[in-house]
Structure formats: C-alpha cells, structure tokens
Design a protein around this motif. Structure first.
Motif, mmCIF file in Angstrom:
data_model
loop_
_atom_site.group_PDB
_atom_site.id
_atom_site.type_symbol
_atom_site.label_atom_id
_atom_site.label_comp_id
_atom_site.label_asym_id
_atom_site.label_seq_id
_atom_site.Cartn_x
_atom_site.Cartn_y
_atom_site.Cartn_z
ATOM 1 N N ALA A 7 7.628 -6.048 1.613
ATOM 2 C CA ALA A 7 8.167 -7.147 2.438
ATOM 3 C C ALA A 7 7.436 -7.252 3.765
ATOM 4 O O ALA A 7 6.993 -6.252 4.306
ATOM 5 N N GLY A 9 1.189 17.284 -2.342
ATOM 6 C CA GLY A 9 1.577 16.163 -1.494
ATOM 7 C C GLY A 9 1.790 14.878 -2.266
ATOM 8 O O GLY A 9 2.147 13.857 -1.685
ATOM 9 N N ARG A 10 1.581 14.898 -3.570
ATOM 10 C CA ARG A 10 1.659 13.648 -4.324
ATOM 11 C C ARG A 10 3.069 13.376 -4.842
ATOM 12 O O ARG A 10 3.342 12.317 -5.361
ATOM 13 N N ARG A 70 16.710 5.190 5.805
ATOM 14 C CA ARG A 70 16.515 3.871 5.205
ATOM 15 C C ARG A 70 16.857 3.835 3.708
ATOM 16 O O ARG A 70 16.692 2.805 3.061
ATOM 17 N N TYR A 128 10.194 8.828 2.718
ATOM 18 C CA TYR A 128 10.327 9.980 3.614
ATOM 19 C C TYR A 128 11.305 9.722 4.766
ATOM 20 O O TYR A 128 11.453 10.559 5.635
ATOM 21 N N ASP A 129 11.934 8.567 4.760
ATOM 22 C CA ASP A 129 12.862 8.257 5.847
ATOM 23 C C ASP A 129 14.262 8.070 5.270
ATOM 24 O O ASP A 129 14.683 6.951 4.934
ATOM 25 N N TRP A 138 5.593 5.240 1.007
ATOM 26 C CA TRP A 138 5.757 6.605 1.531
ATOM 27 C C TRP A 138 6.733 6.604 2.719
ATOM 28 O O TRP A 138 7.615 7.463 2.815
ATOM 29 N N LYS A 139 6.588 5.629 3.595
ATOM 30 C CA LYS A 139 7.469 5.562 4.777
ATOM 31 C C LYS A 139 8.931 5.430 4.363
ATOM 32 O O LYS A 139 9.826 6.027 4.965
ATOM 33 N N ASP A 153 -4.110 -3.359 -3.238
ATOM 34 C CA ASP A 153 -3.390 -2.475 -2.313
ATOM 35 C C ASP A 153 -2.127 -1.875 -2.915
ATOM 36 O O ASP A 153 -1.398 -1.174 -2.240
ATOM 37 N N PRO A 171 0.839 -1.198 0.000
ATOM 38 C CA PRO A 171 0.000 0.000 0.000
ATOM 39 C C PRO A 171 0.881 1.258 0.000
ATOM 40 O O PRO A 171 2.053 1.203 0.376
ATOM 41 N N VAL A 172 0.277 2.345 -0.389
ATOM 42 C CA VAL A 172 1.033 3.575 -0.596
ATOM 43 C C VAL A 172 1.749 4.036 0.673
ATOM 44 O O VAL A 172 2.853 4.579 0.633
ATOM 45 N N GLU A 173 1.154 3.786 1.840
ATOM 46 C CA GLU A 173 1.788 4.242 3.088
ATOM 47 C C GLU A 173 3.155 3.603 3.287
ATOM 48 O O GLU A 173 4.086 4.237 3.804
ATOM 49 N N GLU A 174 3.266 2.327 2.872
ATOM 50 C CA GLU A 174 4.543 1.634 3.104
ATOM 51 C C GLU A 174 5.640 2.211 2.215
ATOM 52 O O GLU A 174 6.783 2.360 2.660
#
Lengths: 141, 1034
Positions: A141, A78-79, A34, A30-31, A26-27, A103, A21-24
């Motif tokens: 993953a 924000g995209r 990693r 933005y980090d 995104w994380k 997803d 999903p997009v949140e994963e």
C-alpha cells in the motif's frame, strides 16, 4: 524394544505474493504492534512481555482480556521469522523471498499446532490465508 | 706372516687367517709371552717361569706340550713361526707393540693411541700380564697426556684427557688434567664433576681425600671467570659460515632452522645463542619432550626456568612470577620470592589469558636491559599451547629485541607452526627460514679431522658413511679415534659399543637417560642412580651434563640407545621413571603407558586433564580425558570431566554427548551422583555456553535427584537452586525463579561462589521485572564480596554498569566500568568489552574525545588478545563510535569490516548504521542495497525487532532524501516517528538480559527510542542533524 509412538504434528503451509519489496513486508512482520492491521483475529498487541514471559503480548478479538505472550525470532540465516505463542504453542514460521523479477516478495508460512489443538487446523488455515493476503496488500500500500 | 695383536684382547692371524685359541690356555699364554718378548729364550728359564712349582723335568714336559699345541694352532706353517730347538724357544712374528714403537719413533701420537683397542692382553689375567699391562698403560697415559696438551682445540683435548683418566680412574694427575681441559673448554660444570667423581672414588676405594694439588686445582676452576667460547663439549661448527652469518644478522623476530636429523640444526642454533650471549644478550632454551602427549606449555615451563636463572628479581608488585607458577612452579623461588600468591580461580579462557599476559610480562622484563634470544629446540614436537604462547609473545614483543630460534625437522608437518609463521610475517615481523643441507665432502673431512686423527683408510670410511651428515661424521670419528673396532657402520653401532662397555650401574643410568625422552635434571637423576654411575655414564662420551641436565648429546644418539634396548627392559625403566619423576602428570602418564601400566595411566591422564584445564588448555584437557577413557571405558568420573572440557571448548554437542553418556553410566538409584552431574552441567551451561534455558533445565534435574539422595551436599544444592533461578529469570520464567529463590533462602549458603551465584540470580530476577534499583543493589552486593576472580569481577561490574545506564545513571555506570578495568588489568579478553562499554557510556555522556580514547584502548586490548573475534568487535565498536560522531565514511568502512567476521555483534543494527552512513554520504543505491541485507540478518530478542523496524524506516527516509524525493522522505519520516512513539521509552531489564545472552558481552540498550524519535522529528523540521559529519572518531 518398546513400541514407539509416531508423533503427528498438525501442520500446513501457505504462501502469497506481495507487490511490495521485501523490506516493506519485513517491517510488518517484525513490528508486532502492527499485527492487528493484517493478522485476522488479533485485537491488540502490547510491546512488552507478560509477567516476564515472551517478547510481546497479543490479545485476540475473541478473548480481549486473555494475554497471550509471544516470542519472535529469526533463524540464523535471517530468512525465516517465527512467531511462537507461549500459551497455545502455535508456531508461525514466515519466510520472505524477493521475486527474481520486479520488486515483489513471496511470503511463505509454515504453521504447526500442538496435537491437542488439531481440531482448529481448518480454522487456522482460513485465518492464515486471509492474514497473508492482508499482509501482502498492506505492505504494497 | 704371523701377526699378533697384544694391545687389547689377544688376537693372532697367519696371512690374514685368524688363529683359533687352542684348548690349552698355557699354549695361548705362551703365544702372548713370546710375542711380547721377541727373540729366543732358554727352555729351562721359560719352563720355570710358566710352571714354577713343579720339578724341572715336569715343567719342561709341560712346555713341550704347550709348544706342540701352539704350533698346531698356528697351522701348517706353525713350525716356521714357533722356533723350538733343543735348548731354546722363540716366536717369529710382527706385533702391534712393535708398530707402536715405530709410530712413537715417528712421533705419530694419534695413530699410536688409536692402536690401543683396550688394555694390554685384556683377556689374560696372570701376574706377569698385569705387570706388563701397568707398564703399557703408563705409556699410553703419557701418549694421551701429550696429545691433550698439543690438541688444536679444547674439545679435542677433553677427549684425550678423558680417555687418559679412563685408564686409571684414581689417577689424580689425569683427573686434574681433564679438569683443566674442561675448564679451558668453558665447561666448568664438567670440570667440577670430574673432581667430585675423583673425590668419591678416593673416599670409597682408598679412604683418602684428594691431594692438596688436586684441591688447589679445583679451587682454581671454581674461582676462574666463566670463559665463553663455543658450546661446552661441542664439536666445532664447520662448513656453516653462510648459515651462521645469516642467523647472526637477525636481531629480532623468528628464525626457523630446518633439516634432517643430525644435520646440525641444534649445533647451529646453540652457536647463535653462545655468540649472542658473548655479545651481551640474555638467552634461554628449551626442548620438546620426545615421548609425545606433553603437558600444555611444557616447552615454556622449561624456557622460563632457564630464563629465571639469569634474571634480576622483578619488582615486588609484579604478579607474573606467581601467575606463571602454574606452568613453572619453581619460578617464583628462582626469582627470589619466598612464597607464591596463587591467582584467583578463573574460567579456563581467562586463566589462559592471564597466563599469556604473564609470559609477555616475563619476556618484557627479560628484554628490558638487553636483547633476548630464545631457543625452542625440536619445535616440530612442540605442544600446541606452547606454540600459541610463542605466537602471542612474538606479537606483543615486536620492537623489544626478542629473537626466537626454532629448530625443526622437515617432518612431521606442523600446520599450526606454519600458520604462526605466516601470521608473524603478516604482521610485519621478521622471519628467516633456513634449510640446513648436508655438508660437502671437504667440510666433512675437516670435521672428522677436528675430532680425531685417523689413518687415511679409516678416515675415508668414516667420511663415506657420514654422507654429509655432521653428527654421523663426528660420532664415527670419535668411535674410530677411540679404537673401537674400526669405523662403525652405523650410529647405532657407535652407541651400542659405547653403552655396551659401561659397567652395570652406569649402563642403567645411560638407559634411563634414553628412556626419559628428555634431559633429566641432576635432582631427578640423583633419585634414580648413584653419582658414581652417572659420572661413569658420562665418560662414555655420548651423554652430557651440560647446563646441569643429564642426557644424550643428540636425540639421534638417544634414539639409537633406545633402539638397542629390549622391550621388557625398556618397559621396566619407564615404570621406574614414572615412580621417581615429579614432573607433570601428563609426562608420568606417558611413562606409565610405555611401561604397559595402563591401569595406572588413566588416573594420571585425568590429573593431566585437570592441570591442563587450570591453565585454560581445554582442548588438551579433552584429549587427555578421551585417552583416559580408552583405557578405562565407562568411567563416569572421566566422562563428566570430558563433558565440562568439551563445554569450555565451545563444543556443545560433544559436551551434551558426554553428559548423556555419564548419566547412562550411573544407575537410576545413584541420586547424589546424578545430582552432582546435573549441577555440574548447569554450571557449564551457564558459564561456558551461556544457555539459560538449558541451565535451568539441568539445575531442576539436579535438584530433583538431590532431593532423592540420602545425603545431600548443601553447597551443591544451593548452587543448583541459584543457577536454576538465574536461568529461569533470564528466560522470563519469573514464577519458576521465585520458587527456586524461595527455597534457596532456606539453605545455609557458606560457599562464597554460591553466594555470588545467589546474588546474581536475585539481580536477574529483579531485571526481569524491570526493578532496576533492586538489580543495582544485588550486583553491588557481589562487588563487595571477598576474593572474586577476574572473570567474576568483570561480569558483575559489566552487568552493574549496564543496569545503571538503563536507569539513566550514566556517570555511575562509567565509574563502575572504570573499576572493572582496574580489577581485570592485564587480561585483554576482559579488558576489550569493558573498554567498549566505557566508549558507549562516554558517547552517551557526549564526551566524544574520551570515547575515542576508550575505543583506542579497546582496539589495543583486542589486538593484544590476538582473538580475531575481539578484533572484529573492536572494529565494530569503533565504527559505531564514528557513526555516532557523524564520521560516516569511516563508520561504513569499519562496520563493514566488523561484519565480515562471525563476532557476536548486533548485525542488523550494524547494517542499518552502514545504510544510514551511506545515505548521508549521498550513496542512495548502496544504502538501499544495505537495507535489503538487513532483512537477511538473524534477529534475536536482544535486537528489539520493533526498534529495528523504526530505524529501517528512518533510513528509508534518508535514502529518499538522498534521491531528492522529499515527498517520500516526509512520508517515511512520519512513519518512523509513529514507530518510535510505540516503543517503550527506556530499555527494560529484560532487554539487558536478552542482550547479554545474545551477544555474550555487556551492552547498553542498542537503541534509545526517545533519542531516536528526537532525531526523526529534527529531520521532519529539516533541522541539521547531529548525525551529519562532525568529528572523526577512529
């Protein structure tokens, strides 16, 4: 009227599909800490500016002692998230789009190089291809 | 039938056919004498009267010639009318004098007075005529005296008495009578003006002083208590009972009286004011300038001046009289203050805020001991800032017993006024909108009858011409009643007749009043016309000196006077007014433009723009400058000001356009000028637009240009260096900042503003490398500098508090923010973010009750400001406080409301807080949807993206837990803990600077990694989390 010089910016686009999903995704985008896990050629990342420049500092595998301060920004929608190298002027603009079915997420990237780095265009294509695939896989993953 | 009219210019007609004046003037004079003296007269006596200095035979021959000429002028039937026998001569005719006698026999005084079209035989000047005229004048004077005495209303009495005095301006008895009737009508000022005029005439024409009787009369007027009846000199309110009742029922809120011109809006509104005053209320009124392009807040300027005359002096420590002096310079003096303490210089938005608050204080002071009724006449012409100020005052004055009465024409449309009214109603305010319609015929008849007694045919004509419009009815009746050539066909004809009869100086005074576009103060009119001329002009009945101002009784009368004026004359008068008036630059500029003096108008418009910017009206300032540029295109001194005005209006692109134009207009060799322009741009990029990168860029260009200039202003150079260093430090270019600061150290800085900019640059330079103690020291040095304006006090205190908090000195930070609150007291736009900051500090200190109180104060200040973005920020802050206190239901609702606006809030963090609150409330799906939204929010460096990732992961764990998936929750928590451990434990100075630039307001580091990690670890241990619902913070 003086003749105008047409600017030619070396650039290319690439994309990959992640099952995550997009949140994963995104994380991971933005980090910066990693980035070494998926960005080919990035050795380490320090989560702070270098001599007041940038938001964080990257060190490549090839030049582990050469700090490369980076800026990370998103556009107003924000995209799109852009990582800009303040040393080499390379710009990576990522865009995440949730797939309409399931997803998954499409990860698109637009890369621009400064004219003087034009000779690295093909190398960057390969790096970005590999990195996108690694990003897509890591997120899922 | 021969009819001869003697009361006025000599006129005659035979069976309705007008008799042409014969070439022989003696023949015409003979007609007059014979008509005035009925019967047959001996030839010898008649010849001797007309030709006394010649032999009898010659005189008789001349009489024969005159009679022959007259008979021929009378036409074929002339011999029937002119009886000329061998010995006697006479005229058979009907005259208006005979009619007058008949009317007087019947005691029809109104009709008798109306017969007089002017002085007897007004176009003849022989001695016998003057004697007869004096006699007839005395008769008319007696008629008018009786009419005045027996008049049903004081207003009617004034009309008769005024006409009586017109017959002989040196008649003390007539002047005394007019004074008495004015006084009885409640118009003491007019009564005293009559006396002044009489005294002046007696002095200049006869070298005499008024008699003892007259002096006693004026003393009586002066000492008599004020009588409140209807509006002085005003016509009665007829046919408006229902409207009046509705208006008088309003005790507070807004009343809008709408209608066509002349329909009686102002009369109705003034009646409300008069009755309110009689009932003990305090009242004030103002009217819009009719020339267009007024100075910002011009209506309030007039309103406050009017209000001040009836106010008790405010306490000595009240600052509002001085703060309002920027729009009403005489206000402090009117309130008994001997000097003005000008407010510290402030950025336009803060200058505006200070002004609005001061106006609220003034209204509160005025409404403290009694109800307050404010009239804004012709609000359809109001300047926008005046309407905004009205909206602000209305919002703040609910419950204070303040009623605003607005009169408006139905056109032009004013969407801003409509929006004001909608917003007023939306807040629960009372609103009455009243459409004033044409009067029914019966009411018009009553109105006309109240003004003049007219013969039935004339009355019908006046009523028909009025078509339900009271102004036309009144003016038509007045004109007809004064015997001015029958009922007028239009208002313009009324005005033409009245003004046209005035002698030269008085006519000029009337014309000046028409051209002025507003009532002139007596001081202003005194500089333009003699008192005698002004008083004579008042006598024409169209003008008034009510409330000490000189102008037309109605805008339509003024329009009519203007319409009749030739263009060159009008231009000349506008130029005279431009030279004589001491009003706002915007008004002078308007007169210059109407005078065709565009060459002078541009300068005045530039001045008007400066004045507008000084009161925070930057949109109006930009408009004045754009107009000035139309008159003087290519003037860089105007384009540079326009750039600043656009910047302070928040229009960056327009500002940059104007900046580019300015630079194009300056030659490359004009280094000093170009440097000044860049330095100016650096300042507005830094202050108004908060763009550090562009600030630095402009500052560097300024420095480069100034370095090439022959003469350099050291203050300008120092400012450019300081602003450039600030921009460089904030954008992380510390080496550039160091270079600029090193050079700055070699410049002798004496200007206090630049000293502040320098210290500020040093502070941000220290922050860029996380040298918090040094940053604290630098900011503290600014706090100690003399005379900072409220906006500087705010920014330095806020910055200092944030840095102290970042250094872990939360108590010191709180004390600093508290100090800021004390310094910017009364400016909600600054108070709101300071209270927000206090709330966050108190939350960190665990003092949740005090934090709740601070949030409440923030919300009050935001509501007072009326700025929707500040209100949204307050919602957001209240939501965050509720979230911190574990009141998740309220947190989610308040934060969602804050996100609906485009206020400068940390949007991803707000969404994460909503998601967490929803998860803790067990609403897993809604929480997950909110997390998806987080990925669509823009992220700036001040948002600390990596921290957002850690927080999002934490919330994902809570969602999993809400679903009962403990395995996934555990995995996410571990992941979040790892992410938090990677974060620097404390926010660095660069984070603070980034937050300031991103959000444009002081903010603490948005997240504290150590605290966040502790929360995650507590979750991992399944320990109760303090984030669980605990106490409501709203």
């Amino acid at each position: 009227m003086p003749p105008t010089r047409e600017l030619h910016v070396p650039q290319f686009d690439d994309a990959a599909i992640s099952a995550a999903p997009v949140e994963e995704v995104w994380k991971l985008l933005y980090d910066p800490a990693r980035f070494p896990e998926w960005w080919r050629g990035i050795g380490t990342v320090e989560p702070r500016a270098h001599e007041g420049r940038g938001d964080f500092t990257m060190f490549t595998d090839g030049y582990p002692d050469f700090p490369m301060p980076q800026e990370l920004r998103s556009d107003l929608s924000g995209r799109s998230v852009t990582v800009s190298c303040l040393v080499s002027d390379l710009v990576f603009a990522y865009r995440l789009t949730p797939l309409t079915e399931g997803d998954g997420t499409e990860i698109a990237v637009h890369v621009e190089l400064p004219e003087e780095e034009a000779h690295r265009l093909e190398t960057q294509r390969g790096v970005v291809r590999d990195s996108l695939e690694a990003l897509a896989a890591l997120a899922a993953a | 039938m021969l009819r001869v009219r003697l009361l006025g210019p000599l006129e005659a007609d035979v069976a309705g056919r007008s008799v042409e004046q014969p070439a022989s003037s003696r023949a015409w004079e003979l007609l007059a004498w014979l008509a005035l003296h009925p019967g047959e007269h001996p030839r010898g006596a008649l010849a001797a009267r007309f030709w006394p200095d010649v032999l009898d035979a010659s005189a008789r021959a001349s009489l024969r010639s005159a009679a022959w000429a007259l008979r021929r002028a009378l036409g074929p039937e002339g011999a029937d009318f002119l009886v000329a026998g061998r010995d006697r001569v006479g005229l058979r005719c009907a005259t208006d004098l005979q009619e007058l006698d008949e009317l007087l026999d019947r005691d029809a005084l109104e009709a008798a007075a109306a017969l007089h079209r002017g002085p007897l035989l007004a176009d003849l000047h022989q001695d016998w005529v003057l004697e007869e005229r004096d006699r007839q004048t005395a008769r008319l004077s007696a008629i008018l005296a009786r009419l005045a005495q027996e008049a049903p209303t004081p207003a009617l009495a004034v009309g008769h008495a005024r006409r009586r005095l017109e017959l002989d301006p040196l008649d003390e008895a007539a002047a005394r009578a007019l004074m008495e009737h004015h006084a009885a009508n409640g118009d003491r000022a007019a009564a005293l003006a009559v006396h002044d005029r009489l005294a002046e005439r007696l002095r200049t024409q006869l070298g005499l002083a008024p008699s003892a009787e007259t002096r006693a009369a004026v003393a009586g007027v002066r000492s008599a208590p004020a009588v409140v009846t209807e509006a002085p000199g005003a016509s009665p309110v007829i046919g408006r009972d229902a409207e009046l009742a509705a208006l008088l029922a309003m005790r507070s809120g807004v009343v809008v009286v709408r209608g066509e011109p002349g329909i009686g809006k102002t009369r109705l509104a003034r009646e409300v004011l008069e009755r309110a005053r009689a009932a003990g209320a305090r009242t004030a009124s103002c009217a819009a300038l009719e020339l267009g392009g007024p100075a910002p807040y011009s209506m309030w300027s007039e309103l406050l001046r009017d209000l001040a005359d009836d106010l008790a002096p405010p306490p000595p420590d009240a600052t509002w009289p001085d703060d309002l002096a920027v729009i009403a310079p005489s206000l402090p003096r009117r309130l008994g203050r001997t000097s003005v303490a000008p407010g510290a210089r402030a950025a336009p938005e803060h200058a505006r805020s200070r002004l609005l608050e001061a106006a609220v204080d003034a209204v509160e002071h005025a409404a403290a001991d009694r109800p307050l009724v404010l009239l804004l006449d012709d609000a359809h012409l109001a300047d926008t800032p005046s309407l905004e100020l009205l909206a602000y005052v209305l919002r703040r004055s609910s419950g204070l017993g303040v009623l605003a009465v607005l009169t408006c024409r139905t056109t032009p449309q004013r969407p801003d006024l409509d929006a004001l009214l909608r917003a007023h109603v939306g807040r629960g305010g009372e609103l009455l909108e009243l459409d004033v319609l044409p009067l029914p015929r019966g009411d018009v008849e009553r109105l006309v009858a109240s003004v003049a007694e007219l013969p039935p045919e004339q009355r019908a004509q006046v009523i028909a011409a009025a078509d339900g419009n009271p102004l036309l009815a009144i003016e038509g009746a007045r004109a007809a009643g004064a015997g001015r050539n029958g009922p007028p066909e239009s208002l313009q004809a009324v005005v033409r007749a009245a003004v046209g009869r005035l002698p030269g100086g008085a006519r000029r005074a009337a014309e000046l009043a028409a051209v002025a576009g507003r009532d002139l103060t007596l001081t202003e009119v005194g500089a333009l016309a003699s008192q005698e001329d002004v008083l004579r002009a008042l006598d024409c009945g169209l003008l008034t000196a009510e409330r000490g101002d000189f102008g037309y009784r109605h805008a339509l009368l003024r329009d009519a006077a203007l319409a009749d004026m030739p263009e060159p004359r009008r231009r000349g008068l506008h130029e005279e007014l431009a030279a004589a008036l001491r009003g706002p630059a915007a008004e002078i500029a308007r007169h210059l433009r109407l005078a065709g003096r565009d060459d002078l108008a541009a300068g005045r418009l530039a001045r008007a723009a400066r004045d507008a910017a000084a009161v925070g009206a930057v949109d109006e300032a930009a408009e004045f400058l754009r107009e000035a540029l139309e008159l003087r295109p290519g003037d860089p001194s105007l384009t540079v000001e326009l750039a600043a005005a656009e910047a302070y209006s928040g229009r960056r692109l327009a500002a940059e356009d104007a900046l580019r134009t300015t630079l194009e207009l300056l030659a490359p060799s004009e280094h000093a000028e170009r440097g000044a322009v860049h330095a100016r741009a650096a300042r507005w990029y830094s202050a108004a637009l908060c763009r550090p990168s562009e600030t630095m860029s402009q500052a560097r260009r300024a420095i480069a240009e100034l370095d090439c200039a022959d003469v350099v202003d050291p203050t300008q150079l120092a400012s450019a260096l300081a602003l450039g260093a600030w921009g460089a430090a904030v954008t992380g270019r510390v080496q550039d900042a160091d270079v600029l600061l090193a050079r700055l150290a070699t410049v002798d800085v004496t200007d206090p503003d630049v000293a502040c900019e320098m210290a500020n640059a040093h502070a941000f330079r220290a922050l860029a490398e996380n040298r918090l103690d040094e940053a604290v020291e630098r900011f503290e040095s600014i706090v100690g500098m003399p005379g900072p304006g409220p906006d500087r006090a705010y920014s330095v205190r806020a910055n200092l508090a944030c840095v102290l908090a970042a250094a872990g000195r939360h108590e010191d930070a709180l004390a600093c923010a508290d100090g800021g609150v004390a310094e910017v007291r009364g400016m909600p736009s600054l108070l709101t973010p300071l209270h927000a900051l206090r709330a966050k500090l108190l939350t960190r200190l665990g003092r949740l009750d005090a934090a709740r109180e601070a949030i409440a104060q923030e919300r009050v200040a935001a509501a007072r400001s009326g700025d929707p973005s500040l209100v949204a920020l307050a919602d957001h802050d209240a939501g965050m406080a509720a979230y911190a206190a574990g009141d998740h239901a309220h947190a989610a609702a308040l934060l969602a409301r804050g996100l609906e606006s485009d206020a400068a809030i940390n949007r991803p963090l707000a969404r994460l807080a909503i998601a967490e609150s929803l998860a803790r409330l067990g609403r897993a799906e809604a929480a997950e949807a909110e997390l998806r939204e987080v990925t669509l929010e823009p992220v700036g460096p001040g948002d600390r993206p990596a921290a957002l990732v850690a927080r999002l992961t934490h919330v994902q764990a809570l969602v999993a837990r809400a679903r009962g998936d403990e395995v996934l929750a555990e995995r996410r928590l571990q992941e979040a803990a790892t992410a938090w451990r990677r974060q620097p434990s404390r926010a660095g100075g660069g984070d603070i600077a980034s937050s300031l630039v991103d959000l444009g307001r002081p903010t603490l580091a948005p997240v504290e990694p150590a605290r966040e990690l502790e929360r995650v670890e507590r979750e991992l241990r399944h320990a109760p989390d303090p984030g669980a619902p605990r106490a409501a913070v709203r």
